[in-house]
Design a protein around this motif. Structure first.
Motif, PDB file in Angstrom:
ATOM      1  N   LEU A  77       2.957  32.621  13.214  1.00 36.47           N
ATOM      2  CA  LEU A  77       2.787  34.016  13.611  1.00 36.47           C
ATOM      3  C   LEU A  77       2.528  34.837  12.349  1.00 36.47           C
ATOM      4  O   LEU A  77       3.401  34.955  11.482  1.00 36.47           O
ATOM      5  CB  LEU A  77       4.042  34.520  14.330  1.00 36.47           C
ATOM      6  N   VAL A  78       1.327  35.371  12.222  1.00 36.55           N
ATOM      7  CA  VAL A  78       0.915  36.046  10.991  1.00 36.55           C
ATOM      8  C   VAL A  78       0.639  37.524  11.258  1.00 36.55           C
ATOM      9  O   VAL A  78      -0.217  37.858  12.074  1.00 36.55           O
ATOM     10  CB  VAL A  78      -0.347  35.377  10.394  1.00 36.55           C
ATOM     11  N   HIS A  79       1.363  38.378  10.557  1.00 41.97           N
ATOM     12  CA  HIS A  79       1.098  39.818  10.613  1.00 41.97           C
ATOM     13  C   HIS A  79       0.104  40.200   9.519  1.00 41.97           C
ATOM     14  O   HIS A  79      -0.840  40.938   9.751  1.00 41.97           O
ATOM     15  CB  HIS A  79       2.393  40.611  10.453  1.00 41.97           C
ATOM     16  N   HIS A  80       0.364  39.716   8.310  1.00 36.45           N
ATOM     17  CA  HIS A  80      -0.516  39.907   7.158  1.00 36.45           C
ATOM     18  C   HIS A  80      -0.432  38.644   6.308  1.00 36.45           C
ATOM     19  O   HIS A  80       0.580  37.938   6.337  1.00 36.45           O
ATOM     20  CB  HIS A  80      -0.073  41.085   6.276  1.00 36.45           C
ATOM     21  N   PRO A  81      -1.445  38.335   5.510  1.00 38.01           N
ATOM     22  CA  PRO A  81      -1.301  37.248   4.534  1.00 38.01           C
ATOM     23  C   PRO A  81      -0.118  37.531   3.610  1.00 38.01           C
ATOM     24  O   PRO A  81       0.203  38.689   3.328  1.00 38.01           O
ATOM     25  CB  PRO A  81      -2.634  37.291   3.764  1.00 38.01           C
ATOM     26  N   LEU A  82       0.528  36.469   3.141  1.00 40.02           N
ATOM     27  CA  LEU A  82       1.737  36.643   2.335  1.00 40.02           C
ATOM     28  C   LEU A  82       1.508  37.456   1.079  1.00 40.02           C
ATOM     29  O   LEU A  82       2.360  38.256   0.687  1.00 40.02           O
ATOM     30  CB  LEU A  82       2.301  35.266   1.942  1.00 40.02           C
ATOM     31  N   LEU A 106      -2.222  23.243   8.491  1.00 43.73           N
ATOM     32  CA  LEU A 106      -1.350  22.260   9.124  1.00 43.73           C
ATOM     33  C   LEU A 106      -0.719  22.770  10.419  1.00 43.73           C
ATOM     34  O   LEU A 106      -0.073  22.002  11.142  1.00 43.73           O
ATOM     35  CB  LEU A 106      -0.235  21.847   8.145  1.00 43.73           C
ATOM     36  N   ALA A 107      -0.890  24.059  10.708  1.00 41.78           N
ATOM     37  CA  ALA A 107      -0.350  24.616  11.951  1.00 41.78           C
ATOM     38  C   ALA A 107      -1.218  24.200  13.133  1.00 41.78           C
ATOM     39  O   ALA A 107      -2.434  24.061  13.018  1.00 41.78           O
ATOM     40  CB  ALA A 107      -0.278  26.133  11.858  1.00 41.78           C
ATOM     41  N   LYS A 108      -0.582  23.988  14.275  1.00 37.14           N
ATOM     42  CA  LYS A 108      -1.311  23.621  15.490  1.00 37.14           C
ATOM     43  C   LYS A 108      -2.144  24.798  15.990  1.00 37.14           C
ATOM     44  O   LYS A 108      -3.269  24.638  16.481  1.00 37.14           O
ATOM     45  CB  LYS A 108      -0.310  23.197  16.568  1.00 37.14           C
ATOM     46  N   ALA A 109      -1.589  25.995  15.894  1.00 39.00           N
ATOM     47  CA  ALA A 109      -2.271  27.216  16.323  1.00 39.00           C
ATOM     48  C   ALA A 109      -1.692  28.380  15.542  1.00 39.00           C
ATOM     49  O   ALA A 109      -0.642  28.250  14.892  1.00 39.00           O
ATOM     50  CB  ALA A 109      -2.107  27.446  17.824  1.00 39.00           C
ATOM     51  N   ILE A 110      -2.388  29.533  15.607  1.00 39.26           N
ATOM     52  CA  ILE A 110      -1.952  30.703  14.849  1.00 39.26           C
ATOM     53  C   ILE A 110      -2.068  31.940  15.743  1.00 39.26           C
ATOM     54  O   ILE A 110      -3.101  32.159  16.375  1.00 39.26           O
ATOM     55  CB  ILE A 110      -2.814  30.905  13.587  1.00 39.26           C
ATOM     56  N   VAL A 111      -1.003  32.716  15.790  1.00 37.02           N
ATOM     57  CA  VAL A 111      -1.002  33.996  16.506  1.00 37.02           C
ATOM     58  C   VAL A 111      -1.021  35.108  15.472  1.00 37.02           C
ATOM     59  O   VAL A 111      -0.234  35.094  14.515  1.00 37.02           O
ATOM     60  CB  VAL A 111       0.243  34.139  17.407  1.00 37.02           C
ATOM     61  N   VAL A 112      -1.923  36.068  15.637  1.00 30.26           N
ATOM     62  CA  VAL A 112      -1.984  37.219  14.735  1.00 30.26           C
ATOM     63  C   VAL A 112      -1.792  38.486  15.555  1.00 30.26           C
ATOM     64  O   VAL A 112      -2.054  38.510  16.758  1.00 30.26           O
ATOM     65  CB  VAL A 112      -3.318  37.271  13.966  1.00 30.26           C
ATOM     66  N   SER A 113      -1.336  39.548  14.881  1.00 29.89           N
ATOM     67  CA  SER A 113      -0.996  40.770  15.608  1.00 29.89           C
ATOM     68  C   SER A 113      -2.090  41.831  15.562  1.00 29.89           C
ATOM     69  O   SER A 113      -1.884  42.944  16.047  1.00 29.89           O
ATOM     70  CB  SER A 113       0.311  41.358  15.057  1.00 29.89           C
ATOM     71  N   SER A 114      -3.266  41.497  14.991  1.00 30.47           N
ATOM     72  CA  SER A 114      -4.369  42.455  15.007  1.00 30.47           C
ATOM     73  C   SER A 114      -5.696  41.730  14.808  1.00 30.47           C
ATOM     74  O   SER A 114      -5.741  40.674  14.165  1.00 30.47           O
ATOM     75  CB  SER A 114      -4.199  43.504  13.901  1.00 30.47           C
ATOM     76  N   PRO A 115      -6.785  42.277  15.337  1.00 29.12           N
ATOM     77  CA  PRO A 115      -8.110  41.697  15.101  1.00 29.12           C
ATOM     78  C   PRO A 115      -8.459  41.671  13.619  1.00 29.12           C
ATOM     79  O   PRO A 115      -9.164  40.776  13.157  1.00 29.12           O
ATOM     80  CB  PRO A 115      -9.044  42.614  15.891  1.00 29.12           C
ATOM     81  N   TYR A 116      -7.974  42.664  12.865  1.00 24.25           N
ATOM     82  CA  TYR A 116      -8.255  42.708  11.431  1.00 24.25           C
ATOM     83  C   TYR A 116      -7.685  41.482  10.734  1.00 24.25           C
ATOM     84  O   TYR A 116      -8.354  40.847   9.910  1.00 24.25           O
ATOM     85  CB  TYR A 116      -7.668  43.979  10.828  1.00 24.25           C
ATOM     86  N   THR A 117      -6.424  41.139  11.038  1.00 28.98           N
ATOM     87  CA  THR A 117      -5.814  39.970  10.411  1.00 28.98           C
ATOM     88  C   THR A 117      -6.540  38.695  10.827  1.00 28.98           C
ATOM     89  O   THR A 117      -6.725  37.784  10.018  1.00 28.98           O
ATOM     90  CB  THR A 117      -4.320  39.882  10.764  1.00 28.98           C
ATOM     91  N   LYS A 131      -8.778  28.552  16.575  1.00 28.96           N
ATOM     92  CA  LYS A 131      -7.368  28.224  16.339  1.00 28.96           C
ATOM     93  C   LYS A 131      -6.497  29.478  16.431  1.00 28.96           C
ATOM     94  O   LYS A 131      -5.272  29.404  16.403  1.00 28.96           O
ATOM     95  CB  LYS A 131      -7.228  27.588  14.946  1.00 28.96           C
ATOM     96  N   LEU A 132      -7.142  30.645  16.563  1.00 31.03           N
ATOM     97  CA  LEU A 132      -6.449  31.927  16.522  1.00 31.03           C
ATOM     98  C   LEU A 132      -6.291  32.553  17.897  1.00 31.03           C
ATOM     99  O   LEU A 132      -7.177  32.443  18.738  1.00 31.03           O
ATOM    100  CB  LEU A 132      -7.228  32.908  15.632  1.00 31.03           C
ATOM    101  N   ALA A 133      -5.171  33.227  18.094  1.00 28.02           N
ATOM    102  CA  ALA A 133      -4.952  34.063  19.277  1.00 28.02           C
ATOM    103  C   ALA A 133      -4.472  35.417  18.788  1.00 28.02           C
ATOM    104  O   ALA A 133      -3.560  35.495  17.950  1.00 28.02           O
ATOM    105  CB  ALA A 133      -3.924  33.437  20.209  1.00 28.02           C
ATOM    106  N   VAL A 134      -5.085  36.492  19.261  1.00 30.95           N
ATOM    107  CA  VAL A 134      -4.714  37.847  18.856  1.00 30.95           C
ATOM    108  C   VAL A 134      -3.785  38.440  19.908  1.00 30.95           C
ATOM    109  O   VAL A 134      -4.145  38.524  21.081  1.00 30.95           O
ATOM    110  CB  VAL A 134      -5.954  38.743  18.676  1.00 30.95           C
ATOM    111  N   ALA A 135      -2.593  38.833  19.486  1.00 35.24           N
ATOM    112  CA  ALA A 135      -1.620  39.455  20.391  1.00 35.24           C
ATOM    113  C   ALA A 135      -1.258  40.820  19.829  1.00 35.24           C
ATOM    114  O   ALA A 135      -0.320  40.950  19.039  1.00 35.24           O
ATOM    115  CB  ALA A 135      -0.384  38.568  20.537  1.00 35.24           C
ATOM    116  N   VAL A 136      -2.014  41.834  20.233  1.00 35.32           N
ATOM    117  CA  VAL A 136      -1.797  43.193  19.725  1.00 35.32           C
ATOM    118  C   VAL A 136      -0.536  43.773  20.359  1.00 35.32           C
ATOM    119  O   VAL A 136      -0.318  43.619  21.561  1.00 35.32           O
ATOM    120  CB  VAL A 136      -3.018  44.078  20.040  1.00 35.32           C
ATOM    121  N   PRO A 137       0.319  44.431  19.581  1.00 35.87           N
ATOM    122  CA  PRO A 137       1.540  45.012  20.151  1.00 35.87           C
ATOM    123  C   PRO A 137       1.225  45.967  21.289  1.00 35.87           C
ATOM    124  O   PRO A 137       0.261  46.740  21.231  1.00 35.87           O
ATOM    125  CB  PRO A 137       2.150  45.774  18.963  1.00 35.87           C
TER     126      PRO A 137
END
Length: 298
Positions: A77-82, A106-117, A131-137
């Motif tokens: 689950l990625v909000h911003h790069p580290l 190495l992650a199976k999938a990645i959830v991000v909280s914005s289209p920008y990320t 591999k990405l899914a966008v889940a906007v708050p």
């Protein structure tokens, strides 16, 4: 980000997902090697027929050898790069990005909280788009703000942890040029995520002519922010909590490159880049003085 994670965890049972909280060391992502070992050990104990949804603060800092000890599939689950989260630059940022690029591969999938990320991970971290899914708050219904109760003083609220990447120095610079107006600023955000930076910022505020016009508050529950109901809000970068600002109908000043994706009513947001330009996502105009965003609120 933590509020987003907690909300996601609380909603999972309604969708038939039996989720439990796996507490990782609080020092991550910058903790000692022993804490990273402990985090990997905790995740390694999860059976391979279960799924780990792990915030990148506790995952993207791990080495490949540690990640390979984890049997369960990992959804990061990625909000911003580290490197952005930590406010680092130069060789330290490049090293951090390399570690995160490996971890995300190495992650199976990645959830991000914005289209920008999402776009950033595809462009800068070689993450496949599929591999990405966008889940906007989301934004819950709420009572409309009533402003400052008829007072002449404009009440400003800035929500964001006291860390380098939030750009508080730009906000203070802008407000220092607007002392002829009647305003008061409340800054609400964690003072412990980067304690040395927070103490420097607090010291700078206390030593400035603005000291009597700025109230510093630590982390606050959403209900407390709702009670304040400021007339206007200042926003740095993309912060899911600021969806509550648009939710209550507040006008907003924001900085960064992300577009008004955190606001329920983006048409009420005045985007001002750090170079003093109004952002084209809201106002496509020529360069303006750096104080234009703060002046736009007052």
């Amino acid at each position: 980000g933590y509020g987003y994670n907690r909300q996601m965890l609380s909603l999972m049972p309604a969708f038939g997902i039996d989720a439990r909280h796996l507490q990782l060391p609080a020092s991550l992502p910058q903790g000692p090697a022993t804490d990273m070992d402990d985090a990997a050990r905790l995740m390694a104990h999860v059976p391979r027929d279960q799924v780990l949804l792990v915030d990148s603060l506790g995952y993207s800092c791990l080495s490949s050898s540690l990640i390979q000890t984890i049997a369960a599939p990992v959804v990061a689950l990625v909000h911003h790069p580290l490197s952005a989260e930590l406010g680092i630059a130069g060789s330290a940022a490049r090293s951090c990005d390399e570690t995160e690029r490996m971890a995300l591969s190495l992650a199976k999938a990645i959830v991000v909280s914005s289209p920008y990320t999402a776009a950033q991970l595809v462009r800068d971290f070689s993450v496949p788009a599929d591999k990405l899914a966008v889940a906007v708050p989301g934004t819950a219904a709420a009572k409309r703000a009533v402003g400052s109760g008829g007072k002449a003083c404009v009440q400003l609220l800035c929500v964001g942890s006291l860390i380098a990447r939030k750009g508080y120095e730009f906000l203070l610079e802008a407000l220092a040029e607007l002392q002829q107006f009647d305003w008061h600023l409340t800054i609400a955000g964690s003072q412990s995520l980067d304690a040395p930076f927070a103490q420097r910022l607090i010291g700078k505020i206390q030593a400035s002519p603005l000291a009597q016009r700025i109230t510093l508050r630590d982390e606050m529950p959403a209900a407390a922010l709702d009670e304040d109901r400021p007339l206007a809000a200042c926003r740095h970068g993309r912060d899911p909590r600021l969806r509550g600002v648009g939710q209550h109908g507040h006008p907003s000043r924001r900085s960064g490159r992300t577009g008004p994706d955190g606001l329920a009513h983006p048409e009420r947001a005045l985007r001002v880049k750090r170079d003093g330009q109004r952002g084209p996502a809201v106002r496509g105009e020529a360069p303006r003085p750096p104080i234009i965003g703060a002046r736009g609120l007052l």
